[in-house]
Design an enzyme around this catalytic site. Sequence first.
Site, short mmCIF file in Angstrom:
data_model
loop_
_atom_site.label_atom_id
_atom_site.label_comp_id
_atom_site.label_asym_id
_atom_site.label_seq_id
_atom_site.Cartn_x
_atom_site.Cartn_y
_atom_site.Cartn_z
N TYR A 11 1.06 -1.24 0.02
CA TYR A 11 -0.09 -0.05 0.15
C TYR A 11 0.79 1.15 -0.03
O TYR A 11 1.39 1.64 0.94
CB TYR A 11 -0.71 -0.06 1.44
CG TYR A 11 -1.94 -0.98 1.06
CD1 TYR A 11 -3.48 -0.62 0.77
CD2 TYR A 11 -1.89 -2.31 1.42
CE1 TYR A 11 -4.27 -1.44 0.62
CE2 TYR A 11 -2.78 -3.23 1.17
CZ TYR A 11 -4.11 -3.02 0.84
OH TYR A 11 -5.27 -3.88 0.85
N CYS A 12 0.98 1.85 -1.12
CA CYS A 12 1.82 3.17 -1.42
C CYS A 12 0.93 4.39 -1.15
O CYS A 12 0.08 4.52 -1.97
CB CYS A 12 2.56 3.21 -2.73
SG CYS A 12 3.43 4.37 -3.15
N ILE A 13 1.17 4.86 0.00
CA ILE A 13 0.07 5.90 0.41
C ILE A 13 0.75 7.35 0.67
O ILE A 13 1.90 7.46 1.20
CB ILE A 13 -0.43 5.43 1.88
CG1 ILE A 13 -0.94 4.26 1.88
CG2 ILE A 13 -1.35 6.45 2.61
CD1 ILE A 13 -2.24 3.86 0.94
#
Length: 145
Positions: free
Chosen positions: A115-117
């Site tokens: 999950y690249c947030i």
Amino acid sequence: MESKEELRQRIGDLAFEVTQHAATERAFTGQYDDFFEKGIYVDVVSGEVLFSSLDKFNSGCGWPAFSKPIQHRMVTNHHDSSHGMRRVEVKSREAGSHLGHVFNDGPKEAGGLRYCINSAALKFIPYDQMEQEGYAEWLGIFDKS
């Protein structure tokens, strides 16, 4: 209900553009990219719980990376074909805030997801402040580690 301008004033221009218009902060500029303190990450707009420091890892991508949300029901996934790419956009369930994207290149031992947030979409709640900030019910997730 808070107006868009009131929201912009409360969270700032960058957070507003990221969460409301799916903008992306520049790589390696966000405050949580290289940040590994114990606690939880909540939606900067609504305060809804999203991610835990237990699931955060250094992916080298330039944005905070997590192997999973605290609970999968806390985020929603959406097909994203913007900018000529095929990706899966991640939004917060309650506020519908754009958070970032999820990819299938995360740590295999943690489920294989990354999950690249955007840091701008998040607010960090330190472990020792979770109770006074209203997140006492989530303290137990750290007992399992």
